[in-house]
Design an enzyme around this catalytic site. Structure first.
Site, mmCIF file in Angstrom:
data_model
loop_
_atom_site.group_PDB
_atom_site.id
_atom_site.type_symbol
_atom_site.label_atom_id
_atom_site.label_comp_id
_atom_site.label_asym_id
_atom_site.label_seq_id
_atom_site.Cartn_x
_atom_site.Cartn_y
_atom_site.Cartn_z
ATOM 1 N N ASP A 234 93.110 -21.729 -54.667
ATOM 2 C CA ASP A 234 92.481 -22.628 -55.790
ATOM 3 C C ASP A 234 92.998 -22.149 -56.947
ATOM 4 O O ASP A 234 94.251 -21.327 -57.003
ATOM 5 C CB ASP A 234 90.925 -22.292 -55.872
ATOM 6 N N HIS A 235 92.737 -22.099 -58.256
ATOM 7 C CA HIS A 235 93.554 -21.693 -59.418
ATOM 8 C C HIS A 235 93.179 -19.915 -59.417
ATOM 9 O O HIS A 235 94.396 -19.568 -59.806
ATOM 10 C CB HIS A 235 92.853 -22.187 -60.605
ATOM 11 N N CYS B 295 91.623 -17.313 -52.811
ATOM 12 C CA CYS B 295 90.753 -17.806 -53.887
ATOM 13 C C CYS B 295 90.650 -16.476 -54.597
ATOM 14 O O CYS B 295 91.370 -15.547 -54.572
ATOM 15 C CB CYS B 295 89.640 -18.390 -53.508
ATOM 16 N N GLY B 296 89.417 -16.389 -55.455
ATOM 17 C CA GLY B 296 89.612 -15.266 -56.362
ATOM 18 C C GLY B 296 89.119 -14.021 -55.548
ATOM 19 O O GLY B 296 89.655 -13.018 -55.626
ATOM 20 N N THR B 297 87.995 -14.116 -54.638
ATOM 21 C CA THR B 297 87.643 -13.104 -53.753
ATOM 22 C C THR B 297 88.209 -13.334 -52.354
ATOM 23 O O THR B 297 87.990 -12.305 -51.662
ATOM 24 C CB THR B 297 85.870 -13.207 -53.995
ATOM 25 N N GLY B 298 88.453 -14.420 -51.905
ATOM 26 C CA GLY B 298 88.685 -14.713 -50.733
ATOM 27 C C GLY B 298 87.313 -15.382 -49.895
ATOM 28 O O GLY B 298 87.551 -15.802 -48.624
ATOM 29 N N GLY C 27 85.015 -17.516 -50.781
ATOM 30 C CA GLY C 27 85.027 -19.010 -50.797
ATOM 31 C C GLY C 27 86.020 -19.696 -49.763
ATOM 32 O O GLY C 27 85.643 -20.656 -48.883
ATOM 33 N N MET C 28 87.117 -19.175 -49.550
ATOM 34 C CA MET C 28 88.094 -19.795 -48.644
ATOM 35 C C MET C 28 87.723 -19.410 -47.312
ATOM 36 O O MET C 28 87.955 -20.082 -46.390
ATOM 37 C CB MET C 28 89.507 -19.322 -48.891
ATOM 38 N N HIS D 267 91.262 -7.908 -32.154
ATOM 39 C CA HIS D 267 89.892 -8.142 -31.579
ATOM 40 C C HIS D 267 89.290 -9.428 -31.656
ATOM 41 O O HIS D 267 88.889 -9.774 -31.027
ATOM 42 C CB HIS D 267 89.035 -7.182 -32.353
ATOM 43 N N ARG E 80 87.573 -7.039 -23.009
ATOM 44 C CA ARG E 80 86.204 -7.219 -23.878
ATOM 45 C C ARG E 80 86.373 -7.958 -25.065
ATOM 46 O O ARG E 80 85.388 -8.643 -25.163
ATOM 47 C CB ARG E 80 85.686 -5.734 -24.012
ATOM 48 N N HIS E 81 87.472 -7.920 -25.793
ATOM 49 C CA HIS E 81 87.629 -8.716 -26.855
ATOM 50 C C HIS E 81 87.647 -10.107 -26.493
ATOM 51 O O HIS E 81 86.909 -10.790 -27.290
ATOM 52 C CB HIS E 81 88.817 -8.066 -27.647
HETATM 53 C C1 RB5 Z 1 86.769 -19.326 -58.942
HETATM 54 O O1 RB5 Z 1 86.076 -18.805 -60.105
HETATM 55 C C2 RB5 Z 1 85.964 -18.482 -57.776
HETATM 56 O O2 RB5 Z 1 84.676 -18.646 -57.767
HETATM 57 C C3 RB5 Z 1 86.757 -18.731 -56.520
HETATM 58 O O3 RB5 Z 1 88.174 -18.317 -56.661
HETATM 59 C C4 RB5 Z 1 86.292 -17.684 -55.430
HETATM 60 O O4 RB5 Z 1 86.385 -16.382 -55.760
HETATM 61 C C5 RB5 Z 1 85.193 -18.208 -54.626
HETATM 62 O O5 RB5 Z 1 84.814 -17.520 -53.655
#
Ligand code: RB5
Length: 155
Positions: free
Chosen positions: A8-9, A66-69, A71-72, A99, A133-134
């Site tokens: 994303d952005h 994405c910002g935190t990973g 959402g993706m 694993h 096992r994995h």
């Molecule tokens: C965008 O502001 C942010 O919400 C997105 O990049 C992501 O971190 C969502 O999980």
């Protein structure tokens, strides 16, 4: 390897850097967007596209930012056949392959530095799934997927 990437952005700058790194390593890249970091881009729009590219076999693996990973990773894991792992360190990246056989890597563009992200990508691309096992544990996930799909079809 052919690798689908998306962001994303908030993940755009890291996606572009990872793309360059993948080219340096000699991989083919399919960029599923977003194509600019200037305006707001919703992560599901691009994440689903990249995850489906992996699920269909058009790419071997996917790397989503994405910002935190978060959402993706949630988005990618909705696509059948995709096993996405959100990684913030090289150890987790390696084990997510050995694993969990993760075929998609999710990264946080706002939470992980560029050098570390490259290290995570290198560790993840250089590791292969283990059996034993994995494999048995992964099979339980696949069995659940099939059962759940059947229940939905019967309803
Ligand atoms: C965008 O502001 C942010 O919400 C997105 O990049 C992501 O971190 C969502 O999980």
């Amino acid at each position: 390897m052919r690798i689908a990437v998306a962001s994303d952005h908030a993940g755009f700058t890291m996606k572009e850097d990872i793309k360059n790194y993948l080219f340096e390593l000699g991989h083919d890249v399919e960029d599923c967007g977003a194509y600019s970091g200037e305006k707001s881009a919703d992560y599901p729009d691009w994440g689903i596209k990249a995850a489906e590219t992996v699920a269909s076999g058009k790419a071997d693996r996917g790397i989503l930012v994405c910002g935190t990973g978060v959402g993706m990773s949630i988005t990618a894991n909705k696509v059948k056949g995709v096993y996405a792992a959100l990684c913030a360190d090289e150890f987790t990246a390696r084990l997510s392959r050995e694993h969990n056989a993760a075929n998609v890597l999710a990264l946080g563009g706002r939470t992980t530095g560029a050098d570390l992200a490259r290290g995570i990508v290198k560790a993840w691309l250089g590791s292969e799934p283990e059996g034993g096992r994995h494999l048995a544990r992964r099979q339980k996930i696949a069995d659940y997927e099939s059962r759940a799909e059947k229940i939905v079809q019967e309803e």
